[in-house]
Design an enzyme around this catalytic site. Sequence first.
Site, PDB file in Angstrom:
ATOM      1  N   TYR A 112       0.862  -1.184   0.000  1.00 49.93           N
ATOM      2  CA  TYR A 112       0.000   0.000   0.000  1.00 49.93           C
ATOM      3  C   TYR A 112       0.892   1.225   0.000  1.00 49.93           C
ATOM      4  CZ  TYR A 112      -3.400   3.471   1.558  1.00 49.93           C
ATOM      5  OH  TYR A 112      -4.204   4.579   1.627  1.00 49.93           O
ATOM      6  N   GLU A 200      -3.327   7.663  -4.041  1.00 48.58           N
ATOM      7  CA  GLU A 200      -3.217   6.342  -3.423  1.00 48.58           C
ATOM      8  C   GLU A 200      -2.976   5.260  -4.478  1.00 48.58           C
ATOM      9  OE1 GLU A 200      -6.122   4.586  -0.206  1.00 48.58           O
ATOM     10  OE2 GLU A 200      -6.761   3.882  -2.169  1.00 48.58           O
TER      11      GLU A 200
END
Length: 401
Positions: A112, A200
């Site tokens: 992530y 993101e």
Amino acid sequence: MKIHEYQARQLLADAGVPVPSGQMVQSVDEAFAAAKKIFDGGAKLVVIKAQVHAGGRGKAGFVKLIKSAEEVRAAAEFMLTNRMVSPQTGPEGLDVKRLLVAEAVDIAHEYYLAITVDRAHNTSTLIASAEGGVEIEAVAAKTPEAIHKVAMHPIRGLEPYQARALAFKLGFTGKQVNQAVNVMLRLARLFLDSDASLAEINPLVLTPPDEAHPDGQVMAIDAKFNFDDNALFRRKSIASMFDPAEENPAELRAKEHGLSYVALDGNIGCLVNGAGLAMSTMDIIKLHGGEPANFLDVGGSATEEAVTEAFRIILFDEKVQGVLVNIFGGIVQCDNIARAIINAAKEVGFQVPLVVRLEGTNVGEARRLLEEAKADIPTMIAAGDFTDAAKKVCAAVAVPA
Ligand code: GDP
Ligand code: MN
């Protein structure tokens, strides 16, 4: 402002972040043609993904891996004809109008990586985890130590030494380290250069080793960006990515008229000036047992026309069983509001109770106008103060005990 994944992938690719190639399509036939092209180019696996402004697609069945172009038809058909429901969409789900057909990659590990505005530290923060993928919220809740955070200098941005230290923490080795550093630095540059509020990549993946890449490849296979609306005037290419189909139509209409409107689930329509007053109006409605149908701030400079439009938007909402007008006329003039009420009564008609509380500039004139128009607005109820107004509207919609 939010954008679609296919647009975010393009931004990343333009910024030099490795992203598998893909194509946005809007029909089953286009999806088939796009998949066929990718397979003909030698790919063994293709991924088809719903393009909506919400995540959780994988678990909802709206990200599918496909081994032949024929399989694409059923997947595309399913995605274009079913609403996608995920924890991020609410129970009614979202209509899917666009799909991304992309070359799929083999995954050795999912990470992530994100940058967001960090108000607590007055700067932007890079957030990363070696436990990326579809469960990042659970990782953050259960094992917060698995989430690494690096504050970015507001002007210098992310420093190479910070990116390197983070790459090691995430467990990258050998040639992967520089690849990961490269992704982080380019993502940070893009975040600042595009006035993003969120950038993101989840997952950022490491592919298994192959001949050309003995240490594997670090690539972005999903991306989500949000941008600061107040900066869009100087980011024309970003602003042009706006997709009105993804917005709530009432909110979009309100925006075009300079109104700040957020649709909610209750049955009391609110027309208020000023965000603070709008919020306290919602609070006092709730205090007296009611549920607001919307947040609506008509703003300080609202014209009669804009306020009339606000009534159209409120009355168009079938859930609305009563309307509360709560205006403190500072810059807004009460007589303009009164005229807008009269216009709306003529044009749309108030089938539901309308509780009006006006105070401030030109309130005398406003009361006179409304008094004169009383016969045309039979459902109108005048209120004295704030509490009186809230009690009256809650009583008028007969809130269940
Ligand atoms: P999200 O669920 O909306 O966040 O959609 P993602 O694009 O992140 O996809 C969800 C999951 O599907 C990923 O975490 C991967 O495990 C899997 N996935 C997506 N794209 C690929 C791909 O190209 N190859 C493989 N093997 N898995 C993929
Ligand atoms: Mn994802």
